[in-house]
Design an enzyme around this catalytic site. Structure first.
Site, PDB file in Angstrom:
ATOM      1  N   LEU A 134       0.675  -0.853   0.310  1.00  0.00           N
ATOM      2  CA  LEU A 134      -0.433  -0.101  -0.324  1.00  0.00           C
ATOM      3  C   LEU A 134       0.878   1.279  -0.114  1.00  0.00           C
ATOM      4  O   LEU A 134       1.793   1.491   0.182  1.00  0.00           O
ATOM      5  CB  LEU A 134      -0.449   0.158   1.183  1.00  0.00           C
ATOM      6  CG  LEU A 134      -2.116  -1.202   1.499  1.00  0.00           C
ATOM      7  CD1 LEU A 134      -2.716  -1.188   3.007  1.00  0.00           C
ATOM      8  CD2 LEU A 134      -3.248  -1.169   0.137  1.00  0.00           C
ATOM      9  N   ASP A 135       0.349   2.277  -0.759  1.00  0.00           N
ATOM     10  CA  ASP A 135       1.141   3.532  -1.108  1.00  0.00           C
ATOM     11  C   ASP A 135       1.543   3.959   0.827  1.00  0.00           C
ATOM     12  O   ASP A 135       0.850   3.371   1.465  1.00  0.00           O
ATOM     13  CB  ASP A 135       0.550   4.795  -1.219  1.00  0.00           C
ATOM     14  CG  ASP A 135       0.358   3.871  -2.970  1.00  0.00           C
ATOM     15  OD1 ASP A 135       1.216   3.151  -3.726  1.00  0.00           O
ATOM     16  OD2 ASP A 135      -0.401   4.432  -3.688  1.00  0.00           O
ATOM     17  N   LYS A 136       2.144   4.559   1.236  1.00  0.00           N
ATOM     18  CA  LYS A 136       3.161   5.253   2.568  1.00  0.00           C
ATOM     19  C   LYS A 136       1.396   5.795   2.908  1.00  0.00           C
ATOM     20  O   LYS A 136       1.317   5.675   4.118  1.00  0.00           O
ATOM     21  CB  LYS A 136       3.412   6.455   2.443  1.00  0.00           C
ATOM     22  CG  LYS A 136       4.931   7.212   3.287  1.00  0.00           C
ATOM     23  CD  LYS A 136       5.323   8.296   3.065  1.00  0.00           C
ATOM     24  CE  LYS A 136       5.245   8.979   4.340  1.00  0.00           C
ATOM     25  NZ  LYS A 136       6.489   9.880   4.185  1.00  0.00           N
ATOM     26  N   THR A 138      -1.476   5.742   2.288  1.00  0.00           N
ATOM     27  CA  THR A 138      -3.344   4.499   2.203  1.00  0.00           C
ATOM     28  C   THR A 138      -2.880   3.591   3.527  1.00  0.00           C
ATOM     29  O   THR A 138      -1.677   3.028   3.535  1.00  0.00           O
ATOM     30  CB  THR A 138      -2.633   3.702   0.649  1.00  0.00           C
ATOM     31  OG1 THR A 138      -2.787   4.933  -0.053  1.00  0.00           O
ATOM     32  CG2 THR A 138      -4.235   2.904   0.494  1.00  0.00           C
ATOM     33  N   ARG A 235      -5.476   6.310  -7.712  1.00  0.00           N
ATOM     34  CA  ARG A 235      -4.910   7.336  -7.399  1.00  0.00           C
ATOM     35  C   ARG A 235      -4.930   7.895  -9.380  1.00  0.00           C
ATOM     36  O   ARG A 235      -5.803   8.837  -8.501  1.00  0.00           O
ATOM     37  CB  ARG A 235      -4.084   7.627  -6.854  1.00  0.00           C
ATOM     38  CG  ARG A 235      -4.131   7.443  -5.401  1.00  0.00           C
ATOM     39  CD  ARG A 235      -2.866   6.294  -4.706  1.00  0.00           C
ATOM     40  NE  ARG A 235      -2.116   8.562  -4.641  1.00  0.00           N
ATOM     41  CZ  ARG A 235      -0.665   8.671  -4.389  1.00  0.00           C
ATOM     42  NH1 ARG A 235       0.221   7.160  -3.566  1.00  0.00           N
ATOM     43  NH2 ARG A 235      -0.186   9.972  -4.365  1.00  0.00           N
TER      44      ARG A 235
END
Length: 318
Positions: A134-136, A138, A235
């Site tokens: 997961l992105d930082k 998120t 996104r």
């Protein structure tokens, strides 16, 4: 030593051996597989090949994979919100702000460092068992493999799109109904740290489904289901249809305000500095038992607070 076998399928015909093995055994990097080929740990129909030799299809591959330390990362005592764990896997509810894997600018203080402290045996699993990220900024559910067998199973499930992942997202603008976004993704032509929708025939296939959960005056809460799992997929896709995720610092565009909204809501929207995106639901097949399992995680406090203010704004302007 972990013996692995596979037969080269027709779709890999013509690839170099190291490329084919990277497709057949995705738990290992291509460079590591090439090293094993050169050292005789990979046999093709019982014979030793070179990494650059091309496969013809149908060959039987026998790979003697080594379980070895996967880097010099430091184990760190970092709190983890563990939703579920057993001998094969760990399911974690990742908070916003936590990077999954060490990299440039983030050498430590990551989920991987925390995992090595919590379960030191993960040092022998590639990427400490992290099979998807997961992105930082998120938040939400993420599964970690505790064994090589579990990692192989989970990677295969991800590739076959049988891992169900549902996200909650606050997006800019009002959407009337749900839909499906099918647009290939690739690296941005100028900014290589960003992703972008590419022309047909370029980039990787990417499919995102979304459904309206709740409408506000200038924003919408949506449920998003991923059919593929590309970098920054949600996104970029939501920005592509001109409804970017609220707070997204990269793809978010201009901040939107409900007309004549309260100062409290105005300040809350301006102060929300991350993408309002949460991995709320995860379902997969257990690597050992074959049982279908699923987990859910509530929205984090910052998103919950913002949604309360947006609901209050709707009531005040009804």
């Amino acid at each position: 030593m972990q013996p692995l076998t596979a037969q080269v399928p027709p779709e890999l015909v013509g690839l170099r051996l190291d490329q084919a093995l990277a497709r057949l055994f995705p738990a290992y990097s291509r460079s590591r597989l090439a090293q094993w080929i050169r050292s005789g740990r990979a046999a093709v129909d019982g014979k030793t090949w070179r990494p650059r030799d091309k496969v013809r299809g149908g060959e039987l591959i026998e790979l003697n994979a080594l379980a070895e330390a996967q880097g010099e990362w430091r184990a760190q005592s970092i709190a983890l919100d563990i939703v579920y764990e057993d001998a094969e896997l760990i399911v974690i509810n990742k908070p916003p702000g936590l990077v999954a894997h060490p990299g440039a600018g983030n050498p430590e203080g990551t989920l991987l460092n925390a995992l090595l402290y919590y379960a030191p045996q993960l040092r022998k699993i590639p990427r400490a068992g992290i099979v998807h990220r997961l992105d930082k900024d998120t938040s939400g559910l993420l599964v970690v493999a505790r064994t090589l067998g579990a990692q192989k199973s989970l990677v295969k499930q991800l590739q076959a799109h049988t891992v169900q992942r549902e996200y909650a997202a606050l997006i800019n603008g009002e959407i009337i109904a749900g839909g499906c976004i099918e647009a290939p993704l690739g690296r941005h032509r100028v900014s290589r740290t960003r992703m972008a929708v590419t022309q047909s025939g370029q980039g990787k296939s990417a499919i995102t489904h979304y459904r309206v959960q709740e409408r506000f005056r200038a924003h919408t809460l949506v449920k998003i289901m991923l059919e593929t799992g590309r970098t920054h997929q949600i996104r970029v896709h939501m920005a592509h249809i001109r409804h970017p995720v609220l707070g997204d610092p990269v793809y978010g565009g201009r901040l939107r305000m409900p007309p004549s909204c309260s100062m409290e809501l105005r300040e809350a929207l301006r102060g929300f500095k991350r993408q309002a995106l949460h991995a709320a639901h995860l379902a997969l097949t257990h690597p050992a038992t074959g049982e279908r399992m699923e987990w859910s995680a509530p929205l984090p406090a910052d998103m919950t607070h913002l949604i309360k203010l947006l609901r209050k704004d709707v009531r005040e302007h009804a």
